[in-house]
Motif scaffolding. Sequence first.
Motif, PDB file in Angstrom:
ATOM      1  N   SER A  88      59.463 -23.529  -8.677  1.00  0.00           N
ATOM      2  CA  SER A  88      58.866 -24.619  -9.468  1.00  0.00           C
ATOM      3  C   SER A  88      57.898 -24.079 -10.517  1.00  0.00           C
ATOM      4  N   SER A  91      58.519 -21.341 -12.334  1.00  0.00           N
ATOM      5  CA  SER A  91      59.355 -20.298 -12.922  1.00  0.00           C
ATOM      6  C   SER A  91      59.005 -20.073 -14.395  1.00  0.00           C
ATOM      7  N   TYR A  92      59.564 -19.034 -14.931  1.00  0.00           N
ATOM      8  CA  TYR A  92      59.336 -18.675 -16.334  1.00  0.00           C
ATOM      9  C   TYR A  92      59.890 -19.753 -17.251  1.00  0.00           C
ATOM     10  N   ILE A  93      61.020 -20.326 -16.892  1.00  0.00           N
ATOM     11  CA  ILE A  93      61.627 -21.373 -17.712  1.00  0.00           C
ATOM     12  C   ILE A  93      60.733 -22.602 -17.726  1.00  0.00           C
ATOM     13  N   ALA A  94      60.211 -23.001 -16.581  1.00  0.00           N
ATOM     14  CA  ALA A  94      59.302 -24.145 -16.518  1.00  0.00           C
ATOM     15  C   ALA A  94      58.021 -23.848 -17.287  1.00  0.00           C
ATOM     16  N   LYS A  97      57.668 -21.919 -19.951  1.00  0.00           N
ATOM     17  CA  LYS A  97      57.960 -22.038 -21.384  1.00  0.00           C
ATOM     18  C   LYS A  97      58.112 -23.505 -21.792  1.00  0.00           C
ATOM     19  N   ARG A  98      58.737 -24.304 -20.941  1.00  0.00           N
ATOM     20  CA  ARG A  98      58.904 -25.722 -21.233  1.00  0.00           C
ATOM     21  C   ARG A  98      57.540 -26.415 -21.315  1.00  0.00           C
ATOM     22  N   HIS A  99      56.650 -26.099 -20.370  1.00  0.00           N
ATOM     23  CA  HIS A  99      55.315 -26.690 -20.375  1.00  0.00           C
ATOM     24  C   HIS A  99      54.492 -26.193 -21.563  1.00  0.00           C
ATOM     25  N   GLU A 100      54.673 -24.945 -21.926  1.00  0.00           N
ATOM     26  CA  GLU A 100      53.955 -24.393 -23.077  1.00  0.00           C
ATOM     27  C   GLU A 100      54.389 -25.100 -24.362  1.00  0.00           C
ATOM     28  N   LYS A 101      55.678 -25.368 -24.505  1.00  0.00           N
ATOM     29  CA  LYS A 101      56.192 -26.080 -25.679  1.00  0.00           C
ATOM     30  C   LYS A 101      55.644 -27.501 -25.711  1.00  0.00           C
ATOM     31  N   GLU A 102      55.624 -28.162 -24.571  1.00  0.00           N
ATOM     32  CA  GLU A 102      55.100 -29.523 -24.495  1.00  0.00           C
ATOM     33  C   GLU A 102      53.609 -29.554 -24.836  1.00  0.00           C
ATOM     34  N   GLN A 145      53.138 -29.346 -28.578  1.00  0.00           N
ATOM     35  CA  GLN A 145      53.457 -30.633 -29.202  1.00  0.00           C
ATOM     36  C   GLN A 145      52.307 -31.621 -28.994  1.00  0.00           C
TER      37      GLN A 145
END
Length: 99
Positions: free
Chosen positions: A32, A34-37, A39-44, A47
């Motif tokens: 939960s 993870s690196y992908i999550a 990056k997704r949270h960093e992008k959000e 924004q």
Amino acid sequence: MLRLKAKYRITSRFAFFSVFVGFLFWSFFLDSHSYIAFKRHEKELKQLKRVHEQHRISIEKNRQRLKELSENNGDLEKYARERFYMKKRHEKVFVVMEE
């Protein structure tokens, strides 16, 4: 006997390597946190910071406009007539819409 130890040494290295690769796979893709999550949270977050900055600028403009309107009643009447289509008694207002 020496040959048997060498065989176990290779399989134990393979086992450690397999566990290490499995751990990396789990932590980068399945966890939960993870690196992908991440990056997704960093992008959000980026924004949301942009939206926050836009709202801050909008609030500052509105405060400046409110200050201008509160200082001069002529501007207040003009603003009310233009923005809210307010009118005086026995006055007709025509709104012209551009197509």
